[in-house]
Design an enzyme around this catalytic site. Structure first.
Site, PDB file in Angstrom:
ATOM      1  N   CYS A   4      18.907   4.257  25.214  1.00  0.00           N
ATOM      2  CA  CYS A   4      18.291   5.585  25.088  1.00  0.00           C
ATOM      3  C   CYS A   4      19.353   6.632  24.736  1.00  0.00           C
ATOM      4  CB  CYS A   4      17.589   5.945  26.391  1.00  0.00           C
ATOM      5  SG  CYS A   4      17.018   7.654  26.444  1.00  0.00           S
ATOM      6  N   CYS A   7      19.907   9.244  27.541  1.00  0.00           N
ATOM      7  CA  CYS A   7      20.637   8.651  28.675  1.00  0.00           C
ATOM      8  C   CYS A   7      22.129   8.606  28.363  1.00  0.00           C
ATOM      9  CB  CYS A   7      20.130   7.246  28.975  1.00  0.00           C
ATOM     10  SG  CYS A   7      18.593   7.171  29.926  1.00  0.00           S
ATOM     11  N   ASP A  30      20.737  21.797  21.086  1.00  0.00           N
ATOM     12  CA  ASP A  30      20.071  20.895  20.143  1.00  0.00           C
ATOM     13  C   ASP A  30      20.903  20.767  18.871  1.00  0.00           C
ATOM     14  OD1 ASP A  30      16.833  19.918  19.861  1.00  0.00           O
ATOM     15  OD2 ASP A  30      18.045  19.982  18.021  1.00  0.00           O
ATOM     16  N   HIS A  46      16.231   8.300  33.635  1.00  0.00           N
ATOM     17  CA  HIS A  46      15.339   8.119  32.479  1.00  0.00           C
ATOM     18  C   HIS A  46      13.876   8.251  32.886  1.00  0.00           C
ATOM     19  CE1 HIS A  46      14.154   6.742  28.485  1.00  0.00           C
ATOM     20  NE2 HIS A  46      13.147   6.152  29.109  1.00  0.00           N
ATOM     21  N   ASN A  85       7.396  18.087  24.049  1.00  0.00           N
ATOM     22  CA  ASN A  85       6.483  17.330  23.191  1.00  0.00           C
ATOM     23  C   ASN A  85       6.229  15.960  23.812  1.00  0.00           C
ATOM     24  OD1 ASN A  85       6.510  19.422  21.205  1.00  0.00           O
ATOM     25  ND2 ASN A  85       8.482  18.657  20.457  1.00  0.00           N
ATOM     26  N   HIS A  96      12.904  10.333  25.923  1.00  0.00           N
ATOM     27  CA  HIS A  96      13.499  10.630  27.227  1.00  0.00           C
ATOM     28  C   HIS A  96      13.098  12.081  27.495  1.00  0.00           C
ATOM     29  CE1 HIS A  96      17.161  10.465  30.111  1.00  0.00           C
ATOM     30  NE2 HIS A  96      16.676  11.704  30.216  1.00  0.00           N
ATOM     31  N   HIS A  98      12.449  15.761  27.913  1.00  0.00           N
ATOM     32  CA  HIS A  98      13.317  16.916  27.651  1.00  0.00           C
ATOM     33  C   HIS A  98      12.482  18.160  27.473  1.00  0.00           C
ATOM     34  CE1 HIS A  98      12.443  14.843  23.848  1.00  0.00           C
ATOM     35  NE2 HIS A  98      12.475  16.033  23.248  1.00  0.00           N
ATOM     36  N   HIS A 100      12.666  21.727  25.642  1.00  0.00           N
ATOM     37  CA  HIS A 100      13.315  22.619  24.686  1.00  0.00           C
ATOM     38  C   HIS A 100      13.276  24.040  25.240  1.00  0.00           C
ATOM     39  CE1 HIS A 100      12.981  19.846  21.081  1.00  0.00           C
ATOM     40  NE2 HIS A 100      12.006  19.348  21.811  1.00  0.00           N
TER      41      HIS A 100
HETATM   42  P1  5GP Z   1      11.595  16.011  20.262  1.00  0.00           P
HETATM   43  O1  5GP Z   1      11.413  15.902  18.759  1.00  0.00           O
HETATM   44  O2  5GP Z   1      11.592  14.638  20.887  1.00  0.00           O
HETATM   45  O3  5GP Z   1      10.693  16.994  20.954  1.00  0.00           O
HETATM   46  O4  5GP Z   1      13.039  16.625  20.461  1.00  0.00           O
HETATM   47  C1  5GP Z   1      14.201  15.884  20.275  1.00  0.00           C
HETATM   48  C2  5GP Z   1      15.276  16.874  19.932  1.00  0.00           C
HETATM   49  O5  5GP Z   1      16.518  16.221  20.068  1.00  0.00           O
HETATM   50  C3  5GP Z   1      15.204  17.393  18.502  1.00  0.00           C
HETATM   51  O6  5GP Z   1      15.067  18.798  18.504  1.00  0.00           O
HETATM   52  C4  5GP Z   1      16.518  16.933  17.881  1.00  0.00           C
HETATM   53  O7  5GP Z   1      17.077  17.874  16.996  1.00  0.00           O
HETATM   54  C5  5GP Z   1      17.394  16.697  19.087  1.00  0.00           C
HETATM   55  N1  5GP Z   1      18.396  15.657  18.908  1.00  0.00           N
HETATM   56  C6  5GP Z   1      18.198  14.424  18.361  1.00  0.00           C
HETATM   57  N2  5GP Z   1      19.347  13.721  18.384  1.00  0.00           N
HETATM   58  C7  5GP Z   1      20.276  14.543  18.965  1.00  0.00           C
HETATM   59  C8  5GP Z   1      21.672  14.376  19.247  1.00  0.00           C
HETATM   60  O8  5GP Z   1      22.287  13.331  19.000  1.00  0.00           O
HETATM   61  N3  5GP Z   1      22.305  15.426  19.820  1.00  0.00           N
HETATM   62  C9  5GP Z   1      21.657  16.596  20.131  1.00  0.00           C
HETATM   63  N4  5GP Z   1      22.391  17.581  20.708  1.00  0.00           N
HETATM   64  N5  5GP Z   1      20.350  16.783  19.880  1.00  0.00           N
HETATM   65  C10 5GP Z   1      19.676  15.765  19.292  1.00  0.00           C
HETATM   66 ZN    ZN Z   2      16.832   7.898  28.650  1.00  0.00          ZN
END
Ligand code: 5GP
Ligand code: ZN
Length: 112
Positions: A4, A7, A30, A46, A85, A96, A98, A100
């Site tokens: 993950c 993680c 982000d 996790h 989301n 995982h 999160h 925002h």
């Molecule tokens: P989701 O699309 O699952 O709601 O949000 C995942 C977020 O993780 C996205 O906004 C994406 O830009 C961010 N993200 C994906 N990979 C990485 C990474 O390796 N490092 C950081 N800091 N953010 C990431």
């Molecule tokens: Zn995880």
């Protein structure tokens, strides 16, 4: 979970731009910011998404919201949006849990 991404970020195995850390959660900017301020707050343990939050593991969610409130004050955020989301159709790309935290620009409602 060994494969993950978040993680690994929480464990420091993949670098990130840290905002805050304690025993239970980790906050980091982000990589593809959608607002002038855009960071994520995650539990260190996790949990795949809000859909996997239960009575047994929900204390960390309450804790994360106290951390969000504290960080917003410290960063001087007067108006901000907290988003999680759940599932691909809603835009989840990392499975995982999160939250925002977005701030620093006008935002529309309803979201796209
Ligand atoms: P989701 O699309 O699952 O709601 O949000 C995942 C977020 O993780 C996205 O906004 C994406 O830009 C961010 N993200 C994906 N990979 C990485 C990474 O390796 N490092 C950081 N800091 N953010 C990431
Ligand atoms: Zn995880």
């Amino acid at each position: 979970m060994s494969d993950c991404l978040f993680c690994k970020i929480a464990a420091g195995e993949i670098p990130s731009n840290k905002v805050y850390e304690d025993d239970l959660c980790y906050a980091f900017y982000d990589i593809a910011p959608q607002a002038p301020v855009h960071f994520l707050v995650i539990p260190k343990a996790h949990i795949a998404s809000v859909s996997d939050v239960t009575e047994a593991n929900s204390a960390v969610v309450a804790h994360i919201f106290t951390v969000i409130s504290k960080l917003a004050k410290e960063l001087g955020l007067e108006s901000y949006r907290v988003v999680s989301n759940i599932g691909e159709q809603a835009g989840q790309s990392v499975f995982h849990l999160h939250f925002h935290v977005l701030s620093g620009r006008d935002m529309t409602w309803p979201p796209g």
